[in-house]
Enzyme design. Sequence first.
Site, PDB file in Angstrom:
ATOM      1  N   GLY A 268     -51.355 -37.454  75.209  1.00 31.39           N
ATOM      2  CA  GLY A 268     -50.672 -38.448  75.847  1.00 31.39           C
ATOM      3  C   GLY A 268     -49.337 -38.122  75.739  1.00 31.39           C
ATOM      4  N   CYS A 271     -45.302 -35.051  76.152  1.00 31.47           N
ATOM      5  CA  CYS A 271     -45.018 -33.339  76.594  1.00 31.47           C
ATOM      6  C   CYS A 271     -46.561 -32.949  77.542  1.00 31.47           C
ATOM      7  CB  CYS A 271     -44.723 -32.844  75.426  1.00 31.47           C
ATOM      8  SG  CYS A 271     -43.092 -32.834  74.664  1.00 31.47           S
ATOM      9  N   ARG A 334     -43.749 -42.745  76.924  1.00 31.05           N
ATOM     10  CA  ARG A 334     -44.202 -41.999  78.226  1.00 31.05           C
ATOM     11  C   ARG A 334     -44.685 -41.168  78.692  1.00 31.05           C
ATOM     12  NH1 ARG A 334     -38.926 -38.084  77.881  1.00 31.05           N
ATOM     13  NH2 ARG A 334     -39.446 -38.537  75.766  1.00 31.05           N
TER      14      ARG A 334
END
Length: 440
Positions: A268, A271, A334
Amino acid sequence: MKVAVVGLGYVGTVTAACLASRGHDVWGVDVDAAKVEEIRGGRSPVAEPGLDTLVAQTVADGTLHATVACADALDQADLSLVCVGTPSAPRGGTDLTYVRRAVDDIVAAMRVARPPASRQHSVVIRSTVPPGTVEDMVAPALADGLAGTEIAIGAAMCPEFLREGSGIADFFASPLIVVGTSDPCAAEAVTEVFGFLDQPVRVVDVRIAEALKYACNAFHATKVSFANEVSRLFRLMGVDSREVMSLFCEDDVLNISASYLRPGFAFGGSCLPKDLRSLLHQARMHGADLPMLAGTLATNELVVNEAVDRVVASDGRTVALLGLSFKSDTDDLRESPNVELAERLIGKGFDVRIYDPVVNPARLIGANRRHVESKLPHLGRLLTHEPAEALRGADVAVVSTAERPVLDALLTIPPPHVIDISGRLGREVESLPGYEGLGW
Ligand SMILES: NC(=O)c1ccc[n+]([C@@H]2O[C@H](COP(=O)([O-])OP(=O)(O)OC[C@H]3O[C@@H](n4cnc5c(N)ncnc54)[C@H](O)[C@@H]3O)[C@@H](O)[C@H]2O)c1
């Protein structure tokens, strides 16, 4: 040592000639009389650089013999190395017929052969066989076949890593020597027979040795397909993929290294998923199929599914999620698979409490904050200040961080189920009664 090599194909002939060249008394056996005759005549039955010379030399020295009679090869032999073929069965499975026949031949030969001076004969499988073959097929066949005799026999797996075309060089510079067995005499016999190689012999559980060979071959195949897939796209984009891959291989920190190869949770972060999606999009734009790279997204999804399924199967209602960011020591949320996991568990009605040593919702800004707000709008209420706070009363802990305070809290207030998605919680936590690893 007297060594019987059963099966004189690529692996068997290289093994037999190389061991004979180091002074072992090697007896090669094959059901194919033509191959036996070739060796007796000082020629290799398979084309392999340097093998004709080595066979000629060892036959002339009297250290390499060949026979169709298994009993001659087994007479006073310390170990037999089974190198018969394990071809594909019609639906892709492994056809173990030749291994089974070879073991039966060894049993029949053992019944008439004289035992070795070391008293025990060890049957060592060199063929590539699925995990469980030695324990479920080879060892029982040996035990049943020799029941009622005084014959001492042990079974082991010692995978072969040589490649055709460089078989001799690979044999003498094997990347690994691994013997899988629970029999100390078999482990000792393998250690002794390969003693001249400049490599430690790793003694492991037999299924580990069997599985290792499949992991290696699957990885090698994956490497080839990876290089071909990226090059398929780059070629269409006018990029020299050979130069890309040449530079790629110079990175032995992240690329050609042990990095990213520990079983655990999904990938995850900001990137990898984003850039992989972009690469796949570029491929679609150029009409290139990249099924393997597309498959990595699918397999990543399966890892998250499995974690959810494990929590559901635990029958608990309260979940402590220890670790939220996509990896330790960052507050980047993210595309963290832990956020996805939390979201899915909350959606299923679980009472989720979260502890992360780094994440502080008050300090999240920008894209990081927007991502969390869209996925976990109530993060502030779910987050605890201490791991113990999250763990108190929890039925299951899902752990992705090996921070000392987290480990201490797990040991002090162990919940009934601990699902380790980090793969590095260490022995203390791993020995908790409710511990289970994800994917291992
Ligand atoms: N070829 C490679 O590069 C390589 C490398 C590592 C591992 N392996 C594995 O090693 C095993 C052997 O591969 P290979 O390429 O040498 O196979 P191969 O087909 O070249 O040779 C197998 C030999 O076994 C003989 N044989 C079959 N049953 C026998 C029996 N009961 N008694 C005596 N001989 C018998 C056959 O006649 C044949 O000569 C396979 O499991 C393979 O997956 C192969």
